[in-house]
Enzyme design. Structure first.
Site, PDB file in Angstrom:
ATOM      1  N   ARG A   1       0.803  -1.212   0.000  1.00 18.46           N
ATOM      2  CA  ARG A   1       0.000   0.000   0.000  1.00 18.46           C
ATOM      3  C   ARG A   1       0.841   1.269   0.000  1.00 18.46           C
ATOM      4  NH1 ARG A   1      -5.239   0.024   3.768  1.00 18.46           N
ATOM      5  NH2 ARG A   1      -5.395  -1.933   2.613  1.00 18.46           N
TER       6      ARG A   1
ATOM      7  N   GLU B   1     -27.553  -2.390 -20.703  1.00 14.79           N
ATOM      8  CA  GLU B   1     -27.331  -2.576 -22.133  1.00 14.79           C
ATOM      9  C   GLU B   1     -26.239  -3.606 -22.411  1.00 14.79           C
ATOM     10  OE1 GLU B   1     -28.437   2.122 -22.978  1.00 14.79           O
ATOM     11  OE2 GLU B   1     -26.390   1.384 -23.303  1.00 14.79           O
TER      12      GLU B   1
END
Length: 475
Positions: A124, A145
């Protein structure tokens, strides 16, 4: 019979909702909010943590592109990042579960639909995160869609069993990552596929045209209507407020074991959802770059300057040509995709969805091939976009051939009743506010880049003046 098949098909998808509920601890209704508050606040306290303001602006060793589905992130992957990083620098298994050593020195780029919890597996302190957000209403439309588009490719098969067998055979043979391997499509596409086959069986296999003449989002005898889609438990589990849950690492694809409980509590209690939203805002504040799908041209330019330039600088291939790279406010890019087509490159495949599209394979690795400028990077991006845009138009037409009345477009979206739009907004209230926050960050990024460019221009003028003065002294 067909409706029974539909219900059986739904069971697999509904299972993820049932599992989430089953895993929750049993508490009384009176203690439910109190318990949830402890769960959410405990998670939030462990999730907060700020980086130094100067650190977030500097690209670190590893770049994690957190790709929120249907935001145009694959465009950036193929048309920016594939040109900035070599294949060796791209960490393996992008768009799949973590199967690589992120501490390996050659691992420089992770692009994934995995949520923010993936950072628990990454170094990190050496990782920069970037993402793109989209208007939540448009993102829901686009998700619907794309679910229909990919699922409709299977309708070339005589029945659902045949389609499933073909899927299994191809996936076993294919080395590439299929859309059906990727979250959230591994849930949404099979769900829609089974629904499409059920509706085809109900109306008769030879009947292609719908008898109902409504709008593209309500062709009920062919495709699950949008209003039914957004109200299904699967949509509640995966789609609604999806950006907020992905940025907080709380999706049903999370590496955090307690994600299902925090997500459940945030959905059940709006005040606790606000706590989750604040964590999401904080995450955006700490990112190196936040783009907007709707402002695709300016987003691309900011990405090229804020991220691309630093990648090139680190690799030693950046040539600082200020005259070329400092575009004016009125510069236009005619080859850019138009609003509404920005997701054109999302998981482009052939008509069955298994192989990478030719336009994507044709993108070359520009890194290490001489000096690169931000201006040249933008030119390469625009050329790539033009290819993807052409491929998208052809692919969608072929994919929807068996359900041609589902003719999705920006114009067709305008025919959707206002009540459904309001419902989508209500169901995505967290994402709506997060998007507003992203727009503020985007404005800040723009002003910051403008200030940096102004300063760079002043430094260049001073350098030219000093150079001219020295030349005059010699004369």
């Amino acid at each position: 019979m067909a409706r029974a098949a539909l219900r059986l098909g739904d069971r697999a998808l509904a299972l993820l909702v049932l599992v989430s509920v089953a895993l929750l601890p049993l508490v009384s209704s009176d203690d439910g909010h109190k318990h949830c508050e402890g769960v959410v606040r405990g998670w939030a306290d462990s999730s907060t943590g700020r980086v130094k303001d100067g650190d977030k602006l500097s690209l670190k060793d590893l770049l994690f592109f957190l790709h929120i589905p249907r935001t145009g992130g694959r465009t950036y992957f193929h048309c920016f990042l594939k040109k900035l990083y070599t294949n060796a620098q791209e960490c393996p298994r992008s768009y799949d579960k973590l199967r690589f050593d992120p501490s390996h020195p050659d691992c420089k780029l992770v692009v994934s639909h995995d949520d923010y919890s993936l950072t628990s597996k990454l170094p990190r302190e050496r990782t920069s995160v970037v993402t793109i957000l989209r208007n939540p209403v448009d993102r829901v439309f686009s998700t619907y869609e794309f679910s229909v588009e990919v699922a409709a490719r299977f309708l070339v098969h005589p029945n659902l069993t045949s389609a499933k067998l073909m899927t299994t055979r191809v996936l076993k043979k294919s080395r590439a990552v299929s859309t059906l391997d990727i979250w959230p499509w591994k849930y949404l596409v099979p769900w829609m596929r089974e629904d499409l086959f059920s509706r085809r069986d109900a109306r008769g296999i030879d009947k292609v045209h719908s008898s109902k003449k409504v709008n593209a989002y309500d062709v009920e005898d062919m495709v699950m209507p949008l209003h039914q889609y957004i109200n299904d438990p699967v949509a509640h589990e995966i789609i609604h407020n999806g950006a907020t849950f992905q940025i907080t690492g709380l999706t049903n694809n999370s590496y955090f074991d307690g994600a299902h409980e925090v997500r459940h509590c945030a959905r059940k209690h709006p005040d606790l959802g606000r706590i989750v939203l604040e964590v999401a805002k904080n995450r955006l504040d700490q990112m190196l770059y936040v783009g907007l799908t709707e402002d695709h041209e300016e987003s691309a330019r900011l990405f090229a300057h804020m991220v691309g330039a630093q990648v090139l600088l680190q690799s030693g291939t950046l040539s600082l040509d200020l005259k070329e790279d400092l575009h004016s406010e009125t510069d236009s890019h005619p080859s850019m995709v138009e609003p509404g087509d920005e997701e054109a490159s999302e998981h482009l495949n052939n008509t069955h969805g298994w192989q990478n599209n030719e336009a994507l394979n044709s993108t070359s690795d520009e890194q290490g091939k001489g000096n690169m400028t931000v201006g040249k990077l933008m030119e390469a991006y625009e050329t790539c976009i033009a290819k993807l845009r052409k491929s998208q138009s052809s692919r969608r037409k072929i994919s929807l051939k068996k359900v041609e009345e589902a003719n999705f477009s920006k114009e067709a979206r305008k025919l959707v009743p206002e009540a459904i739009l309001k419902q989508i907004i209500s169901l995505n209230s967290l994402d709506m506010e997060l998007y507003d926050h992203a727009k503020k960050i985007f404005t800040q990024e723009h002003l910051m880049l403008k200030a940096q460019q102004s300063m760079a221009g002043q430094h260049r003028q001073l350098a030219e003046q000093e150079g001219g003065g020295r030349k005059h002294d010699r004369i």
